[in-house]
Scaffold this motif. Structure first.
Motif, PDB file in Angstrom:
ATOM      1  N   GLY A 201      -0.661  -0.751  -9.607  1.00 44.64           N
ATOM      2  CA  GLY A 201      -0.520  -2.053  -8.969  1.00 44.64           C
ATOM      3  C   GLY A 201      -0.465  -1.913  -7.458  1.00 44.64           C
ATOM      4  O   GLY A 201      -0.300  -0.814  -6.922  1.00 44.64           O
ATOM      5  N   SER A 202      -0.614  -3.037  -6.786  1.00 41.66           N
ATOM      6  CA  SER A 202      -0.661  -3.019  -5.324  1.00 41.66           C
ATOM      7  C   SER A 202       0.639  -3.512  -4.726  1.00 41.66           C
ATOM      8  O   SER A 202       1.236  -4.486  -5.204  1.00 41.66           O
ATOM      9  CB  SER A 202      -1.806  -3.897  -4.819  1.00 41.66           C
ATOM     10  N   VAL A 374      -9.837  -2.731  -5.706  1.00 40.73           N
ATOM     11  CA  VAL A 374     -10.508  -1.759  -4.831  1.00 40.73           C
ATOM     12  C   VAL A 374      -9.697  -0.457  -4.769  1.00 40.73           C
ATOM     13  O   VAL A 374     -10.255   0.650  -4.851  1.00 40.73           O
ATOM     14  CB  VAL A 374     -10.693  -2.356  -3.422  1.00 40.73           C
ATOM     15  N   GLN A 375      -8.375  -0.589  -4.636  1.00 40.51           N
ATOM     16  CA  GLN A 375      -7.525   0.600  -4.571  1.00 40.51           C
ATOM     17  C   GLN A 375      -7.582   1.397  -5.878  1.00 40.51           C
ATOM     18  O   GLN A 375      -7.582   2.634  -5.875  1.00 40.51           O
ATOM     19  CB  GLN A 375      -6.075   0.189  -4.271  1.00 40.51           C
ATOM     20  N   ASP A 376      -7.630   0.702  -7.007  1.00 36.85           N
ATOM     21  CA  ASP A 376      -7.717   1.396  -8.295  1.00 36.85           C
ATOM     22  C   ASP A 376      -9.015   2.195  -8.414  1.00 36.85           C
ATOM     23  O   ASP A 376      -9.021   3.322  -8.912  1.00 36.85           O
ATOM     24  CB  ASP A 376      -7.630   0.392  -9.449  1.00 36.85           C
ATOM     25  N   SER A 378     -10.805   3.430  -5.977  1.00 33.70           N
ATOM     26  CA  SER A 378     -10.840   4.537  -5.017  1.00 33.70           C
ATOM     27  C   SER A 378      -9.685   5.519  -5.216  1.00 33.70           C
ATOM     28  O   SER A 378      -9.699   6.616  -4.648  1.00 33.70           O
ATOM     29  CB  SER A 378     -10.791   3.992  -3.589  1.00 33.70           C
ATOM     30  N   SER A 379      -8.664   5.112  -5.998  1.00 30.35           N
ATOM     31  CA  SER A 379      -7.443   5.913  -6.178  1.00 30.35           C
ATOM     32  C   SER A 379      -6.807   6.247  -4.832  1.00 30.35           C
ATOM     33  O   SER A 379      -6.253   7.326  -4.629  1.00 30.35           O
ATOM     34  CB  SER A 379      -7.740   7.209  -6.962  1.00 30.35           C
ATOM     35  N   PHE A 380      -6.910   5.284  -3.907  1.00 32.08           N
ATOM     36  CA  PHE A 380      -6.301   5.432  -2.591  1.00 32.08           C
ATOM     37  C   PHE A 380      -5.575   4.130  -2.287  1.00 32.08           C
ATOM     38  O   PHE A 380      -6.186   3.058  -2.298  1.00 32.08           O
ATOM     39  CB  PHE A 380      -7.368   5.712  -1.531  1.00 32.08           C
ATOM     40  N   PHE A 381      -4.269   4.219  -2.020  1.00 33.33           N
ATOM     41  CA  PHE A 381      -3.446   3.014  -1.932  1.00 33.33           C
ATOM     42  C   PHE A 381      -2.951   2.771  -0.511  1.00 33.33           C
ATOM     43  O   PHE A 381      -2.631   3.707   0.217  1.00 33.33           O
ATOM     44  CB  PHE A 381      -2.279   3.115  -2.918  1.00 33.33           C
ATOM     45  N   ASP A 385       2.394  -3.242   4.722  1.00 31.90           N
ATOM     46  CA  ASP A 385       2.071  -3.861   6.011  1.00 31.90           C
ATOM     47  C   ASP A 385       0.562  -4.032   6.164  1.00 31.90           C
ATOM     48  O   ASP A 385       0.085  -5.075   6.639  1.00 31.90           O
ATOM     49  CB  ASP A 385       2.614  -3.014   7.166  1.00 31.90           C
ATOM     50  N   GLU A 386      -0.181  -3.005   5.768  1.00 31.07           N
ATOM     51  CA  GLU A 386      -1.640  -3.080   5.874  1.00 31.07           C
ATOM     52  C   GLU A 386      -2.192  -4.175   4.965  1.00 31.07           C
ATOM     53  O   GLU A 386      -3.084  -4.946   5.357  1.00 31.07           O
ATOM     54  CB  GLU A 386      -2.255  -1.728   5.501  1.00 31.07           C
ATOM     55  N   ILE A 387      -1.654  -4.284   3.758  1.00 33.50           N
ATOM     56  CA  ILE A 387      -2.096  -5.315   2.817  1.00 33.50           C
ATOM     57  C   ILE A 387      -1.794  -6.706   3.366  1.00 33.50           C
ATOM     58  O   ILE A 387      -2.650  -7.602   3.337  1.00 33.50           O
ATOM     59  CB  ILE A 387      -1.428  -5.097   1.449  1.00 33.50           C
TER      60      ILE A 387
END
Length: 436
Positions: A201-202, A374-376, A378-381, A385-387
């Protein structure tokens, strides 16, 4: 509550045979909104029936074994309205009043919403007609898993991605993800969004819809010359959307002077203590009985409360021709999907009330769902703050584009949002063509 009949300009042949032609419910509201935008679509209008016909409608039986050994059956739905711009995207609703008409309308609004904020999704929606509070945790899990297995033939990370909605949460999404993954034989974290952080999850997803309402609310208020600090705000629905939006407005100096939920209405002219109210709701399940406010017995009085900003964040068709005359707000931020009927829209427009429509105002949730997806892959979270920065930028850009078109064409923000969104969807449909 009045229910729209068939709009006079909609031929019966464009209405699906599985609906009551004389009582279309929320789907009738959606059709009327499409009819209102059609004259602004130019040559693309020849494709407009694409928007009036869901691509795929799946109705499923969801049988489960109850804790007492009896067998219960529930009716479930998954509607994929349009996938011209990408995979279907939309929530799953567990509620006792879920109908096919409602799910169809919600899927259509998701198509418009995703295009309006320019994320690469089509529109979809799902639901089960059930009061989840009547189920034990084990029964809820069994129902969720059975439903997921039944709709598994049409969902997938590149086909249709469910998410939480009314009556569902991150735990429901975890069960859905696990069920789909087990049936596929491999972990598919991208099949749903709104998952627990530990399952891909994000960060920021839980607050995203309410935060989006707050962001566009501040932008719209600024354009009206309305100061947020000291502004009087009333909120219908105090869950994940209304509660978070209220907290953010209160943190910015606004006064939350009235809140209504499914049981009661509470008011305080000097401003409610939002943190204390949320704690009370967590403990009791409702705003009813909150010691820091006065309760109103007549629910209809909520609409006439003195306020600057109204946030309807409950269910659809709450602002109607019967109560629109009573509304005193200068600005309405639609945190719910489809809370305002077309007739009420006209009344409020004539009164000079600015409405930021649902397809913009509550798009924060699907925007951060897109980030999660998108994060899932790329497997990069990303950091929270950025979100939040990315969310704020996209929401502001979407409102700015719709506002500019509204001014240029002298139409409401809702019509402008539908023009932007429907143009994007139908351009994609035209460029793709028909196959075979």
């Amino acid at each position: 509550m009045s229910t729209p009949s068939v709009p006079s300009q909609v031929p019966h042949h464009v209405i699906p045979s599985y609906l009551n032609h004389d009582n279309l419910g929320p789907w009738g509201v959606y059709l009327e909104q499409i009819d209102r935008v059609t004259p602004h679509l130019g040559s693309l209008a020849r494709w407009v029936e694409t928007l009036k016909r869901p691509k795929r409608v799946l109705i499923v039986d969801v049988p489960i074994e109850r804790d007492d050994g009896s067998i219960a059956h529930f009716e479930g739905y998954r509607v994929q309205h349009n996938t011209s711009r990408g995979p279907g995207k939309g929530g799953v609703r567990f509620h006792q009043d879920v109908t096919l008409s409602e799910v169809m309308a919600l899927s259509g609004w998701m198509t418009v919403k995703n295009a309006a904020v320019n994320v690469p999704y089509g529109g979809a929606k799902g639901g089960i007609r059930v009061d989840p509070k009547t189920l034990s945790r084990g029964e809820l899990q069994r129902m969720t898993r059975r439903y997921t297995s039944e709709i598994g033939i049409i969902i997938g990370p590149n086909k249709d991605i469910p998410a939480p909605d009314v009556g569902t949460d991150s735990q429901i999404m975890a069960w859905m993800m696990d069920t789909y993954s087990m049936n596929q034989g491999s972990t598919a974290s991208g099949v749903v969004t709104g998952k627990p952080i530990s399952l891909g999850g994000s960060l920021g997803r839980n607050e995203a819809t309410g935060r989006g309402v707050f962001v566009v609310g501040c932008e719209a208020a600024s354009k009206l010359g309305l100061e947020i600090k000291g502004a009087r705000v009333i909120v219908q629905g105090f869950g994940n959307v209304g509660g978070i939006a209220a907290r953010l407005f209160a943190d910015a100096g606004a006064l939350i002077v009235g809140v209504q939920d499914h049981k009661s209405t509470v008011v305080r002219s000097s401003g409610l203590d939002v943190a204390a109210l949320q704690a009370h709701i967590t403990a009791t399940g409702s705003v009813a009985g909150f010691a820091g406010a006065d309760e109103i017995s007549d629910r209809s009085q909520f609409w006439g409360l003195d306020c600057d900003i109204l946030v309807p964040a409950a269910l659809e068709q709450q602002i109607t021709a019967e109560n629109a005359h009573r509304i005193r707000a200068k600005l309405i931020l639609e945190g719910a999907n489809g809370p305002t009927t077309p007739e009420a829209d006209d009344i409020l427009h004539d009164k000079g009330v600015l409405i930021v429509p649902d397809v913009i105002a509550n798009a924060g949730g699907v925007t951060v769902s897109y980030f999660e997806w998108v994060q899932d892959f790329s497997s990069f979270f990303w950091s929270e703050d950025e979100i939040n920065l990315r969310l704020t930028r996209l929401m502001r850009e979407a409102l700015a584009a719709v506002w500019q078109l509204s001014v240029e064409k002298k139409v409401s923000l809702r019509t402008a949002a539908f023009i932007v969104a429907c143009t994007r969807v139908l351009e994609a449909r035209e460029m793709r063509g028909l196959y075979p």
